[in-house]
Design an enzyme around this catalytic site. Structure first.
Site, PDB file in Angstrom:
ATOM      1  CB  SER A 189      -0.890   0.108   1.385  1.00 39.57           C
ATOM      2  OG  SER A 189      -2.155   0.848   1.502  1.00 39.57           O
ATOM      3  CG  ASP A 343      -6.912  -2.183  -4.012  1.00 32.28           C
ATOM      4  OD1 ASP A 343      -7.160  -0.859  -3.364  1.00 32.28           O
ATOM      5  OD2 ASP A 343      -5.505  -2.461  -3.749  1.00 32.28           O
ATOM      6  CG  HIS A 373      -6.134  -1.490  -0.354  1.00 34.99           C
ATOM      7  ND1 HIS A 373      -4.962  -1.563  -0.998  1.00 34.99           N
ATOM      8  CD2 HIS A 373      -5.416  -1.239   1.393  1.00 34.99           C
ATOM      9  CE1 HIS A 373      -4.042  -1.139  -0.267  1.00 34.99           C
ATOM     10  NE2 HIS A 373      -4.198  -0.402   0.675  1.00 34.99           N
TER      11      HIS A 373
END
Ligand code: NAG
Ligand code: NAG
Length: 403
Positions: A189, A343, A373
Site C-alpha cells: 500500500s 481495490d 485491499h
C-alpha cells in the site's frame, strides 16, 4: 409483541443493517470479512465524530488501532528482534538465528497505512517480518518512518530513503553478514509507494554503489493525478479502503488543508500547467481491456493552479512514482507487483506493470481475483483470513525464489 421485544427486534435490524456490506461474490469467509469491515467503519465513524467535535484529528483516532496492535521487539527461537536506529531513523531489525556459512540475503520492508497510520511493530507487520526472516534465512529491516498529520511529504519518503541508503553501505552490510548482490525492497500500500519511489531515486544517487536485486510492490499506491480510474469507480465502497478514505490519505500526505482533499474528491486537483503528466497515467493506453470494462476515458478536468503551487508534493514522482519519464524506469530491478481485484489501487499497480514492461524491465504480475485491499493485515487472530495467509505465502515464496 411487548415493547421490549419490539425494541430488541428494531435494534437487531439496525445492527444487521450497519454490519451488512455487500461483499464480492468470489470472496471466501464473507461473514468474517463483513464483521472486520464493520469494525473498520465503526472506527472511521468515531474518528469523524471526534473530529467534528474538535477533539481529535481523524487520523489520531485511526492511529489508536496501530497502538492497540503494538508488539514489543521480542526475539523468538528463530529470529532475534531489536529496535534500532539507522542514521537517527528508527527501524526494527530481524536477524535469523540459524547458523549459516555464507552471506545472508536481506529484505527492507516498508509498512502501509496511508502515510498516516501503521507501524513496523504492529502485530501483522511484525509477524510478516518474522516469517520472511525465518523462511528466507534473511535479515529484515522494517522501517519506522514518521507519519502524517504530524509530518507531511517528503518526510515519509526521506525517512525511508535515509534508512535504505544507510543500510546499503558495504560496511553496514558486512556488519550484518549481508550479500550486497541479494537485497530486496518491499512494501504494501503506502509502503509499496515508498518502496517504488525509493527504488527510482536510488538510480540517480551516485553515492549508492550497491544495487537492489528485486523490488516487491504489494497493492501499491503509485499516482495522485487520476482518482477516477476504473478501479476507483468499481471499488468505491469496497471493504477496508473506500475511495473517500484513500482520498483522505493522499491529501493528508501533503497537507491537512481540506481544500486539497475536496479537490481530490472531485478529481479536479491537477492544474492545467501539469497537463503533460496525464500521459503517464492514461489508463486508456495502460490498462488491459479486461480492466477497462465499459468505462469510457474522459479527458482530465483541471483544477486551480494555486493548489499545485501550495502543495507541489502531489505532482512529485517521489510521491507518485508513475509520474516519471520512461528513461527514469530504465535500470530498475526485477519487479513483483501484486494487485487485488476489489481495490481502488488496483489500476495503479497494473499501469506500473505496463509502463515497466514497455521499457523492458522484467515484471512478475500477480493479480488476485478474490482479494480486497490490505489483505496482508489479516494474518493474526482474531482478524485472520485464509486469504491473508495465502497472499503472504505467495509473496514470501516469490521473494525466496528470486532473491
Ligand atoms: C521456528 O521455525 C520453525 C521452522 O520453520 C517453525 O516451525 C516454528 O513455528 C518457528 N517458531 C516461531 C516461534 O515462529
Ligand atoms: C489517452 O489515450 C487516449 C487513447 O489513446 C487518447 O485519445 C488521449 O488523448 C490520451 N490522453 C492523454 C491526456 O494523454
Amino acid at each position: 409483541m411487548g415493547t421490549k421485544s419490539l425494541c430488541l427486534l428494531l435494534a437487531s435490524v439496525l445492527v444487521a443493517y450497519y454490519v451488512y456490506t455487500p461483499i464480492p461474490e468470489n470472496i471466501e469467509e464473507r461473514w468474517k470479512l463483513m464483521l472486520i469491515n464493520a469494525g473498520f467503519r465503526t472506527v472511521s465513524h468515531v474518528a469523524e465524530f471526534a473530529e467534528w467535535l474538535g477533539l481529535m484529528h481523524y487520523m489520531e483516532v485511526l492511529m489508536m488501532i496501530t497502538s492497540i496492535e503494538y508488539t514489543a521487539p521480542i526475539s523468538d527461537e528463530n529470529v532475534t528482534v531489536t529496535d534500532t536506529k539507522f542514521n537517527n531513523v528508527p527501524a526494527r531489525l530481524y536477524i535469523p538465528r540459524k547458523q549459516s556459512s555464507g552471506l545472508k540475503r536481506a529484505v527492507i520492508y516498508i509498512h502501509g497505512g496511508g502515510w498516516c497510520v501503521g507501524g513496523s511493530a504492529m502485530e501483522p507487520y511484525d509477524l510478516l517480518s518474522r516469517w520472511t526472516a525465518n523462511k528466507l534465512n534473511a535479515v529484515v529491516v522494517s522501517v519506522e518512518y514518521r507519519l502524517a498529520p504530524m509530518y507531511h511529504f517528503p518526510v515519509q519518503f526521506e525517512d525511508v530513503y535515509t534508512v535504505v541508503k544507510f543500510f546499503l553501505q558495504n560496511s553496514v552490510l558486512a556488519q550484518y553478514g549481508v550479500d550486497p548482490n541479494r537485497i530486496c525492497i518491499s512494501g504494501d500500500s503506502a509502503g509499496g509507494n515508498l518502496a517504488a519511489a525509493v527504488a527510482q531515486q536510488l538510480l540517480d544517487d551516485l553515492e549508492v554503489k550497491v544495487k537492489l536485486k528485486i523490488q516487491a510492490l504489494l497493492y501499491p499506491a503509485l499516482q495522485t493525478l487520476d482518482l477516477d480510474l476504473p478501479s476507483y469507480k468499481d471499488n468505491e465502497n469496497k471493504p477496508i479502503l473506500p475511495k473517500s478514505l484513500m482520498v483522505r490519505f493522499w491529501s493528508e500526505y501533503f497537507t491537512t488543508d481540506v481544500s486539497l482533499q475536496e479537490a481530490m474528491a472531485s478529481n479536479r486537483h491537477v492544474p492545467a500547467e501539469s497537463s503533460h503528466l496525464f500521459r503517464f497515467v492514461n489508463w486508456s493506453n495502460l490498462l488491459p481491456e479486461k480492466f477497462k470494462k465499459d468505462h469510457v476515458y474522459a479527458s482530465p478536468i483541471y483544477g486551480s493552479s494555486m493548489l499545485g503551487k501550495k502543495y507541489p508534493g502531489f505532482l512529485d514522482p517521489r510521491a507518485a512514482p508513475l509520474l516519471v519519464d520512461d528513461t527514469k524506469l530504465l535500470g530498475l530491478p526485477v519487479t513483483y507487483v501484486l494487485t487485488c481485484q476489489h481495490d481502488v489501487l488496483r489500476d495503479d499497480g497494473i499501469m506500473y506493470v505496463s509502463r515497466l514492461r514497455e521499457v523492458g524491465i522484467e515484471v512478475i504480475h500477480d493479480h488476485i481475483e478474490d482479494a480486497i485491499h490490505g489483505v496482508l493485515m489479516f494474518i493474526t487472530s482474531p482478524t485472520d483470513l485464509a486469504l491473508g495467509h495465502r497472499v503472504a505465502n505467495k509473496y514470501i515464496e516469490w521473494v525466496n525464489v528470486n532473491l
